[in-house]
Design a protein around this motif. Structure first.
Motif, PDB file in Angstrom:
ATOM      1  N   LYS A  66     -10.333   3.664  -7.563  1.00 61.85           N
ATOM      2  CA  LYS A  66     -10.743   4.155  -8.881  1.00 61.85           C
ATOM      3  C   LYS A  66      -9.809   5.270  -9.353  1.00 61.85           C
ATOM      4  O   LYS A  66      -9.394   5.316 -10.516  1.00 61.85           O
ATOM      5  N   LYS A  67      -9.455   6.176  -8.416  1.00 62.34           N
ATOM      6  CA  LYS A  67      -8.566   7.279  -8.774  1.00 62.34           C
ATOM      7  C   LYS A  67      -7.179   6.777  -9.181  1.00 62.34           C
ATOM      8  O   LYS A  67      -6.497   7.390 -10.008  1.00 62.34           O
ATOM      9  N   LEU A  68      -6.780   5.639  -8.588  1.00 63.44           N
ATOM     10  CA  LEU A  68      -5.490   5.056  -8.950  1.00 63.44           C
ATOM     11  C   LEU A  68      -5.534   4.355 -10.305  1.00 63.44           C
ATOM     12  O   LEU A  68      -4.505   3.890 -10.803  1.00 63.44           O
ATOM     13  N   ILE A 116      -1.839  14.058  -1.802  1.00 64.77           N
ATOM     14  CA  ILE A 116      -1.090  15.283  -1.502  1.00 64.77           C
ATOM     15  C   ILE A 116      -0.351  15.084  -0.176  1.00 64.77           C
ATOM     16  O   ILE A 116      -0.822  14.384   0.710  1.00 64.77           O
ATOM     17  N   GLN A 117       0.831  15.718  -0.073  1.00 59.61           N
ATOM     18  CA  GLN A 117       1.605  15.631   1.162  1.00 59.61           C
ATOM     19  C   GLN A 117       1.562  16.968   1.876  1.00 59.61           C
ATOM     20  O   GLN A 117       1.777  18.028   1.268  1.00 59.61           O
ATOM     21  N   LYS A 118       1.250  16.919   3.168  1.00 61.21           N
ATOM     22  CA  LYS A 118       1.144  18.148   3.950  1.00 61.21           C
ATOM     23  C   LYS A 118       2.481  18.490   4.588  1.00 61.21           C
ATOM     24  O   LYS A 118       3.444  17.716   4.518  1.00 61.21           O
ATOM     25  N   GLU A 119       2.534  19.665   5.226  1.00 61.07           N
ATOM     26  CA  GLU A 119       3.801  20.163   5.763  1.00 61.07           C
ATOM     27  C   GLU A 119       4.415  19.239   6.807  1.00 61.07           C
ATOM     28  O   GLU A 119       5.635  19.140   6.929  1.00 61.07           O
ATOM     29  N   ASP A 120       3.565  18.536   7.554  1.00 65.82           N
ATOM     30  CA  ASP A 120       4.101  17.639   8.586  1.00 65.82           C
ATOM     31  C   ASP A 120       4.551  16.293   8.025  1.00 65.82           C
ATOM     32  O   ASP A 120       5.000  15.419   8.773  1.00 65.82           O
ATOM     33  N   GLY A 121       4.424  16.115   6.708  1.00 64.26           N
ATOM     34  CA  GLY A 121       4.867  14.879   6.071  1.00 64.26           C
ATOM     35  C   GLY A 121       3.760  13.855   5.876  1.00 64.26           C
ATOM     36  O   GLY A 121       3.969  12.846   5.191  1.00 64.26           O
ATOM     37  N   SER A 122       2.604  14.079   6.477  1.00 66.54           N
ATOM     38  CA  SER A 122       1.486  13.135   6.308  1.00 66.54           C
ATOM     39  C   SER A 122       0.940  13.225   4.883  1.00 66.54           C
ATOM     40  O   SER A 122       1.037  14.257   4.224  1.00 66.54           O
ATOM     41  N   VAL A 123       0.359  12.113   4.412  1.00 64.20           N
ATOM     42  CA  VAL A 123      -0.146  12.028   3.035  1.00 64.20           C
ATOM     43  C   VAL A 123      -1.660  11.834   3.082  1.00 64.20           C
ATOM     44  O   VAL A 123      -2.179  11.012   3.853  1.00 64.20           O
ATOM     45  N   TRP A 124      -2.377  12.579   2.214  1.00 67.45           N
ATOM     46  CA  TRP A 124      -3.838  12.593   2.225  1.00 67.45           C
ATOM     47  C   TRP A 124      -4.384  12.445   0.811  1.00 67.45           C
ATOM     48  O   TRP A 124      -3.688  12.698  -0.168  1.00 67.45           O
ATOM     49  N   GLY A 158       0.828  -1.208   0.000  1.00 65.10           N
ATOM     50  CA  GLY A 158       0.000   0.000   0.000  1.00 65.10           C
ATOM     51  C   GLY A 158       0.858   1.251   0.000  1.00 65.10           C
ATOM     52  O   GLY A 158       0.563   2.219  -0.710  1.00 65.10           O
ATOM     53  N   LYS A 159       1.922   1.238   0.768  1.00 64.25           N
ATOM     54  CA  LYS A 159       2.814   2.404   0.824  1.00 64.25           C
ATOM     55  C   LYS A 159       3.473   2.656  -0.533  1.00 64.25           C
ATOM     56  O   LYS A 159       3.679   3.810  -0.937  1.00 64.25           O
ATOM     57  N   GLU A 160       3.785   1.580  -1.253  1.00 65.83           N
ATOM     58  CA  GLU A 160       4.374   1.734  -2.593  1.00 65.83           C
ATOM     59  C   GLU A 160       3.419   2.482  -3.526  1.00 65.83           C
ATOM     60  O   GLU A 160       3.836   3.383  -4.266  1.00 65.83           O
ATOM     61  N   PHE A 161       2.143   2.117  -3.487  1.00 65.97           N
ATOM     62  CA  PHE A 161       1.188   2.749  -4.395  1.00 65.97           C
ATOM     63  C   PHE A 161       0.825   4.162  -3.945  1.00 65.97           C
ATOM     64  O   PHE A 161       0.428   4.983  -4.770  1.00 65.97           O
ATOM     65  N   ILE A 162       0.966   4.430  -2.660  1.00 66.02           N
ATOM     66  CA  ILE A 162       0.781   5.809  -2.211  1.00 66.02           C
ATOM     67  C   ILE A 162       1.906   6.679  -2.755  1.00 66.02           C
ATOM     68  O   ILE A 162       1.686   7.825  -3.186  1.00 66.02           O
ATOM     69  N   ALA A 163       3.099   6.124  -2.780  1.00 66.29           N
ATOM     70  CA  ALA A 163       4.230   6.866  -3.370  1.00 66.29           C
ATOM     71  C   ALA A 163       3.974   7.143  -4.853  1.00 66.29           C
ATOM     72  O   ALA A 163       4.233   8.256  -5.356  1.00 66.29           O
ATOM     73  N   LEU A 195       1.319   9.825  -5.181  1.00 69.21           N
ATOM     74  CA  LEU A 195       1.852  11.177  -4.918  1.00 69.21           C
ATOM     75  C   LEU A 195       2.423  11.779  -6.200  1.00 69.21           C
ATOM     76  O   LEU A 195       2.222  12.963  -6.497  1.00 69.21           O
ATOM     77  N   LYS A 196       3.103  10.951  -6.970  1.00 66.66           N
ATOM     78  CA  LYS A 196       3.698  11.434  -8.219  1.00 66.66           C
ATOM     79  C   LYS A 196       2.625  11.839  -9.230  1.00 66.66           C
ATOM     80  O   LYS A 196       2.788  12.811  -9.966  1.00 66.66           O
TER      81      LYS A 196
END
Length: 590
Positions: free
Chosen positions: A368-370, A297-305, A283-288, A291-292
């Motif tokens: 679906k978005k992926l 989106i990645q926020k200032e604290d590093g969290s991904v949404w 899951g983390k791989e596909f979040i990466a 992001l591309k």
């Protein structure tokens, strides 16, 4: 061509001939008991394209059907309902054309494959009554979808990582003194569950101490040393700390053995297990990747949404600021891995309680978005919770109904009621124990599955083990009665039904039997075992009405005896098939 398809064609022809109009569809329903008829045509929807009195329209269609359809012998019209009476020949032809009622309604498999997920337990506690509803629903839906003609893979995701298991691990480290399932004689899942409860007890005590020192409740919950240590243990686990991982493997191993024993006792299985400890990484791989491509989106604290506000939802976190995964991370990875493992899967059914409705809305949208095409065919089988007369269950406080205890209780309840009825004196002890288990589990499964999945259930064990009414034991008893009739019959049933006149009770049984293939398809389309359960009860009611009013072995001639025994056998076969779709066994004797 089915009867309804044939009638639909002729009804459209009748409307075209009499009114020069074109019907798109024809609506049918079962004829109400107070009227004569075997199938009812609903006239009211036709008024959209046909101008006239609904009774007159019904009369015109009825006359056309009598003239042009050999199966239709007469009709009557009540307001906007055309009740059609079918010939005995129609039902007898149906009966003789089915060469094997033991496989009646079951469709051959096609290439359309579905994956059904159920169970999905956490490894910090044993399975409980809530899990029981989950596994019974999921397993039954898998059986029904398979019977409808699709290929099915049964799976579970075992939630074997996260703060919940760290809580049990930490409590065992602090207070366990090295005890094991072997040293205590406890099932491994129960032993680990005890330490989850122990953690909660110690956590509450620390919160109370901090509150007494002037901390707010929220501050106390966040600053309690035991929760901080559990959070640190989770970070160590994700970092691959050797000692933490070794403890995690040991305690999870205990739990898996306990789960397997419970699944076997319940009578469910899986084609493949998935583990969150593996899939969250994917899951983390596909979040990466997302992001591309701008999906996340990645926020200032590093969290991904993921921003879903345009879809009417909100922003959803998929990765914490410290880089650790959340449940959404795992579920993204799991779904993707499943399609990699089973490329023929075109859709998935997730059996999960309705408190997770929003989670699955979000998950399906993200997939679906992926850009995954199969994400268009994902379904959340959302079900209501199971309550007890004493109130809601709470795992942390140890107030759940343990699944193993529930099965034992159901078996004991079946024993008490069966012994009171006094009908099994000729059984040996092994036969009695097997019968009690079959009745007890049948009662439990039927009580849960006869309810629409969306509805909440108040579970009453004594009410479920009743040999009268809409219960599993009542249906099992009817099946056993049928087997007794078959044992009493002599020789092969060579049917010659030429010029046979059906008793109205025989006709009602045949009408109900005829519905079974359609009920399977409806249940598969709606992912609803309740449709199968309640159909079976209707069939049993019709059969018992026939049994009580129509003589079998005291019939007037051998033809009647042979047909009625064969009819009994067909009903028994369909009961057995229907109950197998619910995961319920039927006893040959009761």
């Amino acid at each position: 061509m089915t009867l309804q398809q044939s009638l639909t064609k002729h009804i459209k022809d009748a409307i075209s001939s009499a009114y020069d109009a074109t019907l798109e569809t024809v609506e049918f329903q079962a004829t109400r008991k107070e009227f004569e008829g075997d199938i009812t045509v609903v006239v009211f929807p036709m008024l959209r394209v046909v101008k006239g009195n609904p009774v007159a329209i019904g009369e015109a269609i009825g006359n056309y059907l009598v003239e042009n359809v050999t199966e239709v012998v007469r009709f009557n019209v009540v307001k906007g309902f055309l009740n059609v009476v079918l010939s005995d020949t129609h039902f007898l032809d149906f009966f003789t054309e089915v060469t094997d009622f033991s496989s009646y309604g079951i469709q051959p498999q096609n290439d359309d494959a579905m994956m059904v997920e159920y169970a999905s337990p956490n490894t910090n506690k044993p399975l409980h009554l809530g899990h029981v509803r989950n596994v019974l629903l999921g397993y039954s839906v898998a059986q029904i979808v398979k019977a409808s003609g699709k290929k099915v893979y049964k799976t579970q995701i075992i939630n074997d990582r996260g703060i919940h298991i760290c809580k049990s691990m930490l409590a065992w480290e602090r207070y366990g003194n090295g005890e094991t399932p072997q040293s205590t004689g406890k099932k491994g899942d129960k032993l680990v569950g005890d330490y989850y409860v122990r953690f909660d007890k110690e956590y509450k005590a620390e919160i109370a101490t901090l509150e007494a020192s002037g901390k707010t409740t929220e501050e106390a919950k966040a600053e309690a040393p035991i929760i901080i240590e559990a959070q640190q243990m989770l970070l160590k686990w994700e970092a691959g700390d050797k000692d933490v991982v070794a403890l995690w493997k040991k305690m999870n191993g205990w739990v898996y053995e306990g789960f397997d024993a419970t699944y076997e006792a319940i009578g469910v299985d899986f084609d493949k297990n998935y583990y969150e400890s593996n899939t969250y990484l994917l899951g983390k791989e596909f979040i990466a990747e997302g992001l591309k491509s701008g999906v996340f989106i990645q926020k200032e604290d590093g969290s991904v949404w993921c921003d879903l506000t345009e879809e009417g939802l909100d922003e959803k976190i998929v990765l914490r600021s410290d880089g650790t995964a959340v449940y959404m991370t795992q579920d993204i990875g799991t779904a993707i891995q499943r399609v990699k493992d089973y490329p023929d899967v075109t859709g998935m059914i997730y059996t999960v309680g309705n408190e997770q409705d929003y989670h699955f809305q979000v998950l399906f949208l993200i997939l679906k978005k992926l850009g995954f095409k199969w994400a268009e065919n994902l379904f959340h089988l959302s079900y209501g919770m199971v309550d007890l007369p004493s109130g809601k269950m709470k795992s942390r406080e140890g107030t759940v109904v343990d699944a193993d205890d529930l099965i034992e209780n159901m078996t004991n309840t079946a024993r008490e009621i069966s012994e009171d009825l006094g009908k099994i004196d000729d059984f040996n002890e092994e036969e009695k124990n097997e019968l009690y288990h079959t009745i007890g589990l049948g009662a439990l499964k039927y009580y849960i599955l006869k309810v629409d999945p969306k509805k909440r259930i108040l579970f009453n064990p004594e009410e479920s083990v009743d040999f009268q009414g809409n219960t599993g034991p009542f249906i099992q008893y009817t099946y056993a009665r049928i087997q007794s009739i078959i044992r009493k019959s002599e020789g092969d049933l060579i049917l010659d039904l030429k010029d046979y006149t059906l008793d109205p009770k025989e006709k009602e049984v045949l009408k109900t039997l005829q519905l079974f293939p359609d009920v399977i398809q409806q249940a598969a389309s709606n992912y609803s075992p309740a449709l199968i359960a309640n159909y079976t009860y209707d069939l049993v009611k019709e059969f018992n009405s026939f049994y009580q009013n129509v003589p079998i072995f005291a019939a007037d001639n051998n033809k009647e005896i042979q047909f009625r025994v064969a009819l009994c056998a067909a009903v028994g076969d369909v009961i057995k098939t229907a109950f197998s779709l619910l995961g319920i066994n039927v006893p040959e004797r009761m």
